[in-house]
Scaffold this motif. Structure first.
Motif, mmCIF file in Angstrom:
data_model
loop_
_atom_site.group_PDB
_atom_site.id
_atom_site.type_symbol
_atom_site.label_atom_id
_atom_site.label_comp_id
_atom_site.label_asym_id
_atom_site.label_seq_id
_atom_site.Cartn_x
_atom_site.Cartn_y
_atom_site.Cartn_z
ATOM 1 N N ARG A 1 32.910 40.955 37.843
ATOM 2 C CA ARG A 1 33.309 41.075 36.435
ATOM 3 C C ARG A 1 32.386 41.997 35.652
ATOM 4 O O ARG A 1 32.826 42.728 34.765
ATOM 5 C CB ARG A 1 33.383 39.682 35.802
ATOM 6 N N ASN B 1 35.257 36.654 30.341
ATOM 7 C CA ASN B 1 36.619 36.190 30.614
ATOM 8 C C ASN B 1 37.674 37.209 30.208
ATOM 9 O O ASN B 1 38.824 37.117 30.625
ATOM 10 C CB ASN B 1 36.898 34.865 29.898
ATOM 11 N N ASP C 1 39.354 38.642 33.177
ATOM 12 C CA ASP C 1 40.402 37.814 33.776
ATOM 13 C C ASP C 1 41.707 37.922 32.994
ATOM 14 O O ASP C 1 42.799 37.960 33.571
ATOM 15 C CB ASP C 1 39.955 36.353 33.831
ATOM 16 N N THR D 1 42.240 38.450 44.112
ATOM 17 C CA THR D 1 41.043 37.751 43.660
ATOM 18 C C THR D 1 40.144 37.443 44.861
ATOM 19 O O THR D 1 40.619 36.986 45.899
ATOM 20 C CB THR D 1 41.415 36.423 42.972
#
Length: 232
Positions: free
Chosen positions: A179, A196, A199, A220
């Motif tokens: 990330r 986040n 995501d 993922t």
């Protein structure tokens, strides 16, 4: 470069006038007519880059005009303007070769986006080798010059952030990215928000380029991040 020419065939004068004003403001050259017979005549009389065609018209229906356009061998993009409950008209129009339809009442921003998409796709089909700066993986193609994205032959509309995220994944295809790498590569080193957000935008991308095609390319990697790969 000359302005794209759009023929507006719409019998409701207020709607036609709004379309004329908005499209002119966006840089298009427009001509508007208010009945089907005149619309059919104008199609044959001049060259057009796109036609906005109301289905319910006096003199000659929009569906009949569309049939004549395609019977004439023309591939000019046609976007139908349809009533909310006219499912049969939408189906008939798509079967006859309409490129798209939009239901009244519509938001002008949505119509403008559909017009841009139809014009881009038509230019690409007419000049398939004009752009060379393409990123490609499996059946996804992305042009950083024109900001077009294709999955197979389908043109995919992405927001600017979705586009940048997909471009970064394509440039690092088959490499697992965490990330933090995605945040730095797409949002920049000065981004201090929640990780986040990655995501969230991965989900947005999957909904547009994976789910409709039944074959996922964005995967993922649990505990790490994401990877663009083709497992076939």
């Amino acid at each position: 470069m000359s302005k794209p020419r759009i023929l507006i065939v719409e019998d409701e004068e207020k709607i036609a006038r709004v379309l004329e004003l908005e499209l002119t403001y966006e840089g298009y050259e427009t001509v508007k007519v208010h009945d089907g017979l005149e619309g059919s005549t104008m199609f044959l009389k001049e060259e057009w880059d796109l036609i906005l065609l109301d289905v319910m018209l006096p003199g000659l229906s929009g569906i009949e005009i569309l049939r004549r356009i395609r019977s004439n061998g023309s591939s000019v993009p046609v976007i139908l303007l349809t009533a909310k409950d006219s499912v049969e008209d939408k189906v008939a129009g798509l079967d006859l070769g309409a490129n798209d339809y939009i239901t009244k009442p519509f938001q002008i921003e949505e119509l403008l986006a559909r017009i841009r998409a139809a014009l881009r796709l038509n230019r690409k089909q007419d000049n398939p080798d004009t752009d060379t700066n393409w990123l490609q993986f499996s059946d996804i193609k992305l042009s950083e010059d024109t900001r077009e994205v294709y999955r197979g032959k389908d043109l995919i509309e992405l927001t600017p952030r979705e586009f940048e995220l997909l471009a970064y994944l394509l440039k690092n295809a088959r490499h697992v990215l965490n990330r933090e790498q995605l945040l730095n590569g797409v949002w920049g080193y000065d981004y201090f928000g929640d990780t986040n957000v990655v995501d969230v935008y991965i989900r947005y991308l999957r909904n547009k380029i994976d789910k409709p095609y039944g074959h996922s390319l964005i995967h993922t990697v649990r505990g790490v991040g994401y990877v663009l790969k083709d497992e076939r």
